[in-house]
Design a protein around this motif. Structure first.
Motif, PDB file in Angstrom:
ATOM      1  N   LEU A  99       0.828  -1.209   0.000  1.00 55.30           N
ATOM      2  CA  LEU A  99       0.000   0.000   0.000  1.00 55.30           C
ATOM      3  C   LEU A  99       0.865   1.263   0.000  1.00 55.30           C
ATOM      4  N   ASN A 100       1.971   1.232   0.740  1.00 57.03           N
ATOM      5  CA  ASN A 100       2.890   2.383   0.737  1.00 57.03           C
ATOM      6  C   ASN A 100       3.482   2.601  -0.661  1.00 57.03           C
ATOM      7  N   ASP A 114       0.846   4.202  -2.731  1.00 57.11           N
ATOM      8  CA  ASP A 114       0.727   5.621  -2.372  1.00 57.11           C
ATOM      9  C   ASP A 114       1.833   6.442  -3.033  1.00 57.11           C
ATOM     10  N   HIS A 115       3.048   5.917  -2.969  1.00 53.86           N
ATOM     11  CA  HIS A 115       4.190   6.601  -3.581  1.00 53.86           C
ATOM     12  C   HIS A 115       3.993   6.727  -5.105  1.00 53.86           C
ATOM     13  N   GLN A 171       1.150   6.763  -6.670  1.00 52.50           N
ATOM     14  CA  GLN A 171       0.078   7.743  -6.883  1.00 52.50           C
ATOM     15  C   GLN A 171       0.637   9.161  -6.843  1.00 52.50           C
ATOM     16  N   LYS A 172       1.548   9.407  -5.924  1.00 59.95           N
ATOM     17  CA  LYS A 172       2.173  10.724  -5.803  1.00 59.95           C
ATOM     18  C   LYS A 172       2.992  11.044  -7.056  1.00 59.95           C
ATOM     19  N   SER A 200      -3.706   6.447 -12.517  1.00 56.97           N
ATOM     20  CA  SER A 200      -4.084   6.969 -11.206  1.00 56.97           C
ATOM     21  C   SER A 200      -5.387   6.318 -10.724  1.00 56.97           C
ATOM     22  N   THR A 251      -4.588   2.818  -9.670  1.00 54.84           N
ATOM     23  CA  THR A 251      -3.910   2.802  -8.374  1.00 54.84           C
ATOM     24  C   THR A 251      -4.922   2.935  -7.241  1.00 54.84           C
ATOM     25  N   HIS A 252      -5.879   3.824  -7.411  1.00 57.07           N
ATOM     26  CA  HIS A 252      -6.930   4.003  -6.410  1.00 57.07           C
ATOM     27  C   HIS A 252      -7.700   2.693  -6.215  1.00 57.07           C
ATOM     28  N   LYS A 290      -5.569  -0.033  -4.439  1.00 59.00           N
ATOM     29  CA  LYS A 290      -5.507   0.193  -2.993  1.00 59.00           C
ATOM     30  C   LYS A 290      -6.811  -0.245  -2.327  1.00 59.00           C
ATOM     31  N   GLN A 311      -7.316  -3.348   0.444  1.00 57.35           N
ATOM     32  CA  GLN A 311      -7.881  -3.045   1.757  1.00 57.35           C
ATOM     33  C   GLN A 311      -9.238  -3.731   1.955  1.00 57.35           C
TER      34      GLN A 311
END
Length: 190
Positions: A117-118, A121-122, A124-125, A169, A172-173, A176, A180
């Motif tokens: 997940l990290n 997140d990276h 996505q950034k 993007s 990626t959402h 995630k 989860q």
């Protein structure tokens, strides 16, 4: 081998938009082409030499007081014809994207969900940074080159980058959410 062939045509194409020196070619690649076609600085001059040998380009040396001579390249009629022939030839294959995140994700059963997940997140950034860059480039093209015929084709190329980045993007959402235990676009989890 295939990439070298396309690099030849990328350089011929750069000559058509005013990039007459190795330096100006590298600058244009770094600011524009690099987003979809990578050519290293070390490829430029050997390719230019090959193009000279094939008589697809010619070179003129320009002297400037106190500076080293500058070589300016131009397409020959043979070069224009070679570029035109290449442009009219249908693409042979869709290139495969190298994506470090996907490679890591493929083997992610060997790491914690939190780590995966990290990484997402990276990623996505990074995608948002790329999207911000693309929007800045779009604004610059519209403001600076909007009247040029080339500008509409540059904007079409850029639009592809914007849309694929937006799609990545969204993916990626969804990824995630799935990791989860959630849903992806209304569909059940994996």
């Amino acid at each position: 081998m295939e990439k070298k062939i396309h690099t030849k045509y990328a350089i011929l194409g750069l000559l058509t938009i005013g990039c007459q020196t190795g330096y100006s070619m590298k600058k244009m690649m770094d600011e524009s082409l690099n987003h979809f076609w990578k050519i290293s600085y070390g490829q430029i001059y050997p390719t230019l030499k090959n193009l000279l040998d094939e008589e697809l380009i010619m070179v003129q040396e320009q002297s400037e007081p106190g500076k080293p001579d500058k070589k300016e390249y131009q397409l020959t009629s043979l070069g224009w014809q070679a570029l035109q022939n290449w442009m009219e030839t249908p693409i042979q294959e869709i290139g495969v994207e190298k994506n470090e995140l996907l490679l890591k994700l493929f083997f992610s059963h060997h790491q914690s969900n939190k780590t995966t997940l990290n990484q997402l997140d990276h990623y996505q950034k990074k995608l948002q940074e790329r999207l911000d860059t693309y929007h800045a480039i779009e604004e610059m093209i519209r403001r600076t080159y909007g009247e040029l015929e080339d500008a509409k084709f540059w904007l079409l190329t850029l639009d592809y980058g914007i849309r694929t980045t937006q799609a990545a993007s969204e993916w990626t959402h969804d990824a995630k959410n799935l990791l989860q235990g959630g849903k992806r676009n209304g569909k059940s989890s994996l």
